[in-house]
Structures are given as C-alpha cells and as structure tokens.
Design an enzyme around this catalytic site. Sequence first.
Site: not given
Ligand code: PEP
Length: 908
Positions: A104, A339, A866, A95, A455, A25, A778, A106, A846
């Site tokens: 809101g 802002r 990936y 303020r 709010h 501000k 993976s 503070m 993954c």
């Molecule tokens: C993991 O362990 O990250 C995974 C993808 O396998 P799961 O969650 O199925 O054990």
Amino acid sequence: MQRQSQWVKAFEEGHAGERELLGGKGANLAEMTRAGLPVPPGFTITTDACRDYYRTDRKLPDGLMEEVFAKLTELESKQGKQFGVAPTPLLVSVRSGSVHSMPGMMDTILNVGLNDRTVEALAELTQNETFAYDCYRRLVQMFGNVVFGIEGMLFERQLHELKRERGVEQDRDVDAAGWKQLLERYSALIRRHARREFPQDVREQLTLAVEAVFRSWDNPRARVYRKVHHIPDSQGTAVNIQSMVFGNRGEDCGTGVVFTRDPSTGEKVLFGEFLTNAQGEDVVAGSRTPRPIAELAAEMPAVHGQLLATAEKLERHYRDMQDIEFTVETGTLYILQTRNGKRSAQASMKIGVDLVAVGVLTPEEAVLRAEPGHLDQLLHPTIASDAELDVLAVGLPASPGAATGQAVFDADTAERLAASGKRVILVRAETTPEDIHGVLAAQGVLTSRGGMTSHAAVVARGMGKPCVCGCEALAIDVEAGTLSVGGQVVREGDFVSIDGATGRVIRGSVQLKAAEMTAELQQLLVWADEFRTMKVMANADNPEDARKAREFGAQGIGLCRTEHMFLSPERLPIVQAMILAESKEGRMEALGQLLPMQRADFDGLFRAMDGLPVAIRLLDPPLHEFLPNMEELRAKWDDLQAAGAIDTAGSPASSELQQLERLMRKVKSLHEVNPMLGQRGCRLGILYPEIYEMQAEAVFLAIRDCMRDGVQVVPEVMIPLVGHVNELSLLRDMVERTAHHVLQEDLHRVAYKVGTMIEVPRAALTAGRIAECADFFSFGTNDLTQMTYGYSRDDAEGKFLSAYVDRELLPANPFQVLDTEGVGQLIELAVERGRRTRPGLKAGVCGEHGGDPQSIAYCHGIGLDYVSCSPFRVPLARIAAAQARLQQSAAPKASTEAAASLQMQAAQ
Ligand code: PEP
Ligand code: MG
C-alpha cells in the site's frame, strides 16, 4: 528479428530469481506464469528503468515507452484485444512492485485504456453498461489522484454526494446514469485542480501512469516505510502492466486475498476474505467489510476448490506461507499476485516449525528464517488473565499482543504525544498508508472498519504492534476526538486498551503480563542452541529477573549492575547516609547496615543461577545519582525560608534548614554532568575503598552460605570503567584479600574470577597490559561507544543523533547497533591483545548491543565468547547467534562452490 528489450520483460520471459530487476511482484508473476497458473498476461518494466528515471532527474528512460508499446502489441495479439480500440478494447492495470514488499505504500492505476469511446465498447461487449461506466469512473478517480495529485478525499466526497442524492447506500446500487453523472463531476474536478482534461489518448494515459508509479517510489509514506524496514532508497520500483480481469462484472465475479495459513496463529487453514462484485483494492482498502473465505465454498464451490489447490501448490513452490490476491471473472479464477505472507511472530514460529515437519524446510532454514524482531514481539505482554476488564466491544483480532495507552485519533497527534513519552493507541475508522508514522509511534492500533487484511492489520503485524480492526460497534468521530459505543464515550487522552489476540477493546488501562514461550518457539530455540557457538548471558540484578532469564535460556548472568540494588525506598536513605558521612567511621556504619542486604541479594542471585556464572559488577555510577536532585532541594529550602526558619534560630525549622543546607552542599560537590566521566566506576572504588570492600565481602559471604547449602556458585567479580592496569591491579588485590579473609580454608574450593569491563578506549588500547590482571573482559559497549564517538549518550540521543541518522550521516544509532567500523576496531584490537597476554581469555559484550541481532552477528564473527542482554531479549539473542553461525558456515561453502565453478570454467 525483434530487438532485445532493455527495460521491459514479458511475464513468460522472467523468473523468481530476478527479484532485484523485476521487483517481488513481477518476479512472482513471471514464476507463476511459468508454473502454468492462471495469471492474466502482462509484462514488467524493470527497476533499472526506475533508477534511470531518478538518475536523469525524473525523465523517463530513452526508448522505454517504445518498448512498452511493442510489448503491448504482443499483449494485444495474445488477448485478441486492442488497446484503445473498439469493439474489443484491451484494458491494463499499472502497478508498482518493489524488490521488498511495501504493501500500500506506492500507487496503482486500474482500467487504463478506457476513454469515452472504449467505455461504450466495453458496455456493449459485456452487455453491462453500469459495469463499464463504473470501471471508467474508477480509472478517472485513480488517475486524478495518482497522476494529477488531486486529493482522494475530493473524489470520495463527490461519490458520497451522488449516492446521497440518489438515495443509495452502496456503490453497487449506483446505475450507469449515476456513474455518467459522477464522471462529469470528476472531469470538472480534474479541470479545476489539474487545469487540463482527463486524457482521451490511451497511450498518453499509459505513459503518465508509468511515470506516476515511478514517482510514487519517492512519496513520503514510502520513504517512511523504507526507513523503518531498512530498504535502500536507491533500489527503485518495477512497474507491472497486466491485462485487466474484472471482479466487478456481476454476482458471479469477485476479488479477494487469501493466506495459505492463518497469519495470526500459523494454523494451516486457508485464511482470507473476499467480496463479490468488487474490483482491485476494495478488499485491502477496508471500505466494505469483506466476507470470510470459507463462505466462498458455498457460493462458488469450484472456484474455492481450485483456490485451495493453487494455494497448496504455491506454498510448496515458494517453500513459504503465501499471501495471494485473486479475482474471479464470470466464474473463472485468476491469480493476480502471490508473495510471502506477512505474519505475526507466533505464526512465523509455527509456520517455520510446521514446514520442517512436512519436509519443506530443514531446521537450519527454519532458524535462519526466524526474524529476531518477531521474537521480541512474541515476548510482548498480554493482558493478565485475572485483570478486571471493562470490555467496550470486540473487533477482529488482527495482530497479537496487548497494548494500553491514551486514545488518539490522528497519526500526527500520535507521533507528537509518543515523542513526549506518552503511550498512545491510534484509533481510526480505518488507516491508510498516510497514517504510517502514527502506527509506528503508537503502542497499538484500533480501527472500526476493514478486515484482517486491511492496511491497519497488515502494517501492524509487520511492525509487531497489537491491532484490533473492523470493530464496527465503535462510532469514531475524528473531528470531535471521540469514540462511542453503547452510550459510553472515550475522549482523546482517555486510556484504552486493546487485545490483539482476542479483538477486545477495553476501557481504561490494564495490567499487562509478560508472554509465555510457545512450543514452536521452544523448538526453534532448541535447534538454535544446537547450531550456535556463542553463549548468551543475561543482564539481571535481582533473583526474579535471573529466574526469568534462566527460563528464557540464559547461560548465566553477564552483568549484575549492583547500583540497582541500592535504589529501593528502604535502602536509599542508608546509601545516602553512607555518602553524606563526614568520616570513614560514619561511612562504615552505613555500609555495615548495607552489608547484610547485599549479601542477601547475591545469595538470591547465586541460588537462582545455580551452576551458571554470575558476573557481579561493583558500584559504577557517580554518587550524586543516589542523592535528591538539586531543584527539589532548592524548592524545599525556599519553603523553609518562607516559613521563617532563618529568623528563629534554634527552632526545629532552623535545624532542618541547616541539615538541608549541608545536603545541598554535598549534592553540589558530588554533582557531575553528562557524560558522567568523573568520579565513577573503579575511580570511586579506589577513593572510597570501603564501598567496594563491603560489596566484595557480601559476595564472598553469599558464596560461602550458598556452598554450604550445596549450591554450585560460579562467581565473577567485575570492575567497571578501568582505564589503566594499575587501577585493576589495585582492586584485584582488594578482591583477593577479601576472598581470603571471608573464605579462609574454603578459598581453594571457590574458582572465582576477577575481570574487568572494557569501556574506556585506553583500556582497549592497553588490553595486553590489562589482561595481566583480568580473567575476563566484558565490553561495556554503551560507555565504549560514548567515549569512542565523544558523544554524551543522553544528550546525543535527545538532540542530534536522530537527525544524523535521518540525514544518513550515520547508518544507525550507534547506541543501538554497534559501530563495527570504529568501536568494533577497539573491541577487536582489545580481544587480540588481551588473548596474546592470556590465551583463551573469555570476552563478551554486556552493553545494549548484546541484544541487537546485527551486533550479535558481529560479535560472533570476531570470536567473542558471549553476549549479555536483558532477559526478554535472551531468546532473540539465541536465535541471532545461531543465525550468525549458520550464515558464517554457509558463506565459505558458497565461495568454495564459486571457486570450483570458476575452476571448471577455466578448464573448459
Ligand atoms: C556499558 O557501558 O555498556 C555498560 C554495560 O555499563 P552501563 O550501561 O551500566 O554504564
Ligand atoms: Mg558502562
């Protein structure tokens, strides 16, 4: 010569780049003052001062108030008024203003400088005694609440009582005598609760007000807000002291809040609300429902025109949509604050893309500005269009998205029920910052009072929660826990639904439908795809999810958890028969029944992902997960016993009992406890090879069928939970044998890969060996986190992890945000060793972290190919991956510039 101030800066001395020091501000007030906008003059106490206050155990920094009073003297001469002195008393607002906006959370005190003498002078000066005493009672009320910590409700109650006695409805109908009477009651209240008088010494008022604002940095609601928004506690707040302008001097005065664009849709219209004859927080507080800004055009055309021009100027200046607070004092416009405006996800995407179209932003900047969390919100469900709805009322559509849950009427109950797994809608007359934990816990928020900038609306939008507010048709009785409208009553625990896009309030629960992608989001994603180098895959295990993932831009399936294919009601009995079989033959028979089903599953996935890779993970969980739970079996056993099955051997009940006992023995022998590190993953595939063989056979049969139909299949077979290269070597041989057996002469046409999950620390450490048998890695970061930390995920999250995060022992829950310091080391080491054995080895993540923006940035930074996440997170991951790349390419440039400037300095 004047001494340089250490703690205080006048608005004209600062600029927008000093956010860290002056707060958002303060920096904006400084910037606007520089740009020649009509800002009431003032100065800012820096965040340094606040930090010093906390460092010295809550003592105002030495010299701070001397500097404040010196600046106040300058302000007096600028304004031609004097602080605490008649006939022209200077009044100021005090303020809070932190580095990051915390709306809101503070405290603020207005009208500081009024006392029993100056109030008379103000009355004289403005020829308006009612106004002067209204200002004074507001000061005493705010002061009592903020400085002396007296509950605001007590003052409100007195005000209510006074209006009742005088037979008036609105504050504006109270006259000077009324305000004087109220002031006496307020003074008594302060005497009773604070055991002192309201200070008549205006310098004392200011000192106490500054200290109270510092203190409010540490109030519980501000702490919760900081935690949710990851704002460090150590940052501190600045304090802005500014000459008061009055929106409550009469009908040619007013106050309001405008956004330069519609914060729900992003449309380029001046959007907001105003109240005539009102001051300060009246609009935001939601106690009077304000009027739409468009009506200002008719009421005060010149002011409206000036506001439009200022909005445009501010938006271009700050290169973003602005949220502007303004006051009109006897026909003159003042800008109190600007802002970057909080906005819905949809608006955020549209504003970014629109600002690129008018040349204010580059596509890179628009992508960098996209908040990954907003994407999550955009892909929130809406109400299915064909759903039958019992619409109770329509309020203001304050934050888009639909939500359904049980009605609760206070924040604590909302928090408690949500913690026990219930979905709740927080229903309030209006929310205050004290309700923040309830808003956080609820699926959505519904209020009967307050406008689009109240709010509830602002906080819900910021959190991405659906919100309907200002639904005045609803009578909400918090004590009774009811909401009534048109003769209908919804009680606590009854289901209600809200549609934050249309403002509809619906009785009962409704079916929600996944959101569509907007054109603006598509555009941002197209840009993101141009900028990012890391691929985004999806975790999906059925054709429908696969299609959804593809629609969202997934570049393949990074994880198909095949166990999910075994859980349907028609398959589970076969899977159980397979597990319970006493012999290999028995198991083979059940597997024979599963084979065509698995084949059809894989077939569906390959067709949905035509041309893109599909990583199929062979069965992972321990077998007991497919069997009934022991408690249920025991209850059934008790029932059978009670039915006399034991005494009547040979009866049908007795043979059922025998079967049940056999099942119970098996369940007991297979039962594993968290963290499930026994007979699962590849260990299962090695001890029961026929299970994995069936799955591999189904994979290659599906490949063969798909290829015959011209589908381009890019298959990857993934082995879970490998810890030793020998495990992978054995299973890889099995997969290759099966491929050979099924594909025969077509084998050479299928470029399938066999890879492994890296989930066990030993696998990461010996990645060089494991890569001898793996075409890809993976990282199963769920298991890898569990095993690296030695935390059993299910137990940790429910028991101590949140306490660890609360107490800042851990920066975040490591199952949500990748622990780059520990688990990250293992990943980096595994990638490095794996690629030494097999240059260019494909590697990705993954686990859940594949959908977390911070973790995605890390994955990009260490050169992973990936990330793979759930279909709905794919757009978010695409943006996060692009942001990581853009930030990375900005960083070396910045350091080159810094190096060049250092070289220049050295040369001079
Ligand atoms: C993991 O362990 O990250 C995974 C993808 O396998 P799961 O969650 O199925 O054990
Ligand atoms: Mg795992």
